[in-house]
Design an enzyme around this catalytic site. Structure first.
Site, short mmCIF file in Angstrom:
data_model
loop_
_atom_site.label_atom_id
_atom_site.label_comp_id
_atom_site.label_asym_id
_atom_site.label_seq_id
_atom_site.Cartn_x
_atom_site.Cartn_y
_atom_site.Cartn_z
N THR A 156 0.85 -1.19 0.00
CA THR A 156 0.00 0.00 0.00
C THR A 156 0.88 1.23 0.00
O THR A 156 2.00 1.20 0.52
CB THR A 156 -0.92 -0.01 1.22
OG1 THR A 156 -1.75 -1.18 1.17
CG2 THR A 156 -1.81 1.21 1.29
N ASP A 198 -9.75 -8.70 1.12
CA ASP A 198 -10.21 -7.92 2.27
C ASP A 198 -11.61 -8.31 2.71
O ASP A 198 -12.08 -7.85 3.75
CB ASP A 198 -10.16 -6.41 1.95
CG ASP A 198 -8.87 -5.77 2.43
OD1 ASP A 198 -8.06 -6.47 3.05
OD2 ASP A 198 -8.68 -4.56 2.20
N SER A 243 -9.00 -0.82 5.67
CA SER A 243 -8.55 -0.10 6.87
C SER A 243 -7.87 1.21 6.51
O SER A 243 -7.26 1.85 7.38
CB SER A 243 -7.58 -0.98 7.68
OG SER A 243 -8.21 -2.13 8.16
N GLY A 264 -2.17 -2.30 6.16
CA GLY A 264 -3.30 -3.18 6.43
C GLY A 264 -4.07 -2.71 7.66
O GLY A 264 -4.30 -1.51 7.85
#
Length: 361
Positions: A156, A198, A243, A264
């Site tokens: 990410t 997810d 998240s 995460g």
């Protein structure tokens, strides 16, 4: 050819062909899945914390709601009078996160598919009612072993930007796992994400002695995009619970900070650490980002090693069976902070734990 080529043009057809004809685990993607996709405009979640206005990402991300709920709980305590590495602060700070994650698990999912008590969860009244749950919670070795599966998502990215005119951006983007789903579209040079992971792996979860359907389970139908403020009349598929916590902070109606992080489910706690460092402990941008971190994702306390240096109360906790997982540094937070609103002075900090950098123009 503009963005439409990814949804309806030749590149969209290349994506579908690549997924359906993959030699390993071919998928069922069809062109209509891409052509009907929309990036929706949604109203951010917002709340106040000690006079600052906090704006976060709404569902299908859990970041904004969980962070605001934790902040509302923390606001009930005079944190600036506590020692940040001390026993009292650790107990309060970790338990506020534990409660927020408990409500995240039971209440949050894609709000186009699930009725979410959004206003309730981020209200001061709800925080007052949840304060009774602030306590010590012991983690068993079994729980710590399970938590290994909650390792941070390192694929990410986050950027925080602020300019001289007061425009601010906090943006988080992800492909989920390493190299996403490990599919590269031939001739196009980009990987496809793996964001479907997810969703909850199990369609049901334990609720006391009962098993109830998970709110974040996979559902294949299309429903009205009831939380989209730009295209509410259209239909869309369910989106997995994220998240991501890109966060904008305002003071006296003016931008004060832009921040966010990869990681995460760690993201929420990482952002909370920096918000509390800035607002409660009055740290500079670099101090707030560099300080050792403490998070709680519902299954025990996780801390960076520096947090426990010369802390005698840790032995007391261990004698009571309260296990604390000491970990390598985590998170990769990026922060822009307004140091002097009158003169427009900005400062930035890029997390030394990650690969980012701070740049001024």
């Amino acid at each position: 050819q503009g963005p439409a080529v990814f949804n309806r043009g030749i590149i969209a057809r290349n994506i579908v062909q690549n997924v359906r004809e993959s030699p390993l685990h071919p998928g069922v993607l069809v062109l209509a899945d891409l052509s009907s996709y929309r990036a929706c405009l949604r109203t951010p979640v917002s709340g106040s914390y000690r006079g600052y206005q906090i704006y976060g990402m709404p569902p299908p991300s859990s970041g904004g709601i969980a962070a605001l709920e934790a902040l509302n709980l923390l606001e009930r305590y005079p944190l600036e009078d506590l020692i940040r590495e001390g026993e009292t602060f650790v107990r309060i700070f970790s338990q506020a996160q534990r409660i927020a994650f408990m409500d995240r698990k039971h209440c949050l999912a894609d709000a186009d598919f699930v009725d979410i008590p959004r206003s309730k969860l981020i209200s001061k009244k709800w925080a007052r009612s949840r304060m009774r749950l602030i306590r010590h919670s012991s983690s068993t070795r079994e729980e710590i072993a399970r938590r290994l599966g909650l390792a941070g998502n390192e694929r990410t990215s986050h950027i925080s930007i602020m300019d001289a005119l007061g425009n601010a951006l906090a943006m988080t983007t992800t492909i989920e796992h390493y190299f996403g789903s490990a599919m590269v579209v031939p001739g196009r040079g980009f990987v496809l994400n793996n964001e479907l992971t997810d969703f909850d792996a199990e369609p049901h979860r334990a609720f006391g002695r009962r098993r109830v359907p998970s709110l974040n389970r996979v559902e294949s139908e299309r429903k009205p995009r009831r939380t989209a403020v730009d295209i509410p009349a259209s239909l869309g598929g369910k989106r997995p619970l994220s998240s991501m916590s890109p966060t904008l902070v305002f003071k006296d109606g003016k931008p004060y900070a832009s921040l966010g992080s990869p990681g995460g489910t760690q993201i929420i706690g990482v952002v909370l650490n920096v918000l509390v460092n800035l607002i409660d402990f009055h740290m500079s941008a670099e101090e707030a980002v560099h300080a050792p971190r403490l998070i709680h994702r519902g299954q025990g306390i996780e801390v960076e090693e520096e947090f426990f240096r010369n802390n005698p109360w840790m032995a007391t906790w261990q004698s009571k069976g309260i296990l604390v997982e000491v970990r390598e540094p985590f998170g990769d937070l990026q922060l822009v902070l307004v140091e002097n609103p009158e003169e427009g002075w900005l400062s930035g900090a890029s997390d030394p734990r990650g690969e980012g950098t701070t740049q001024g123009i």
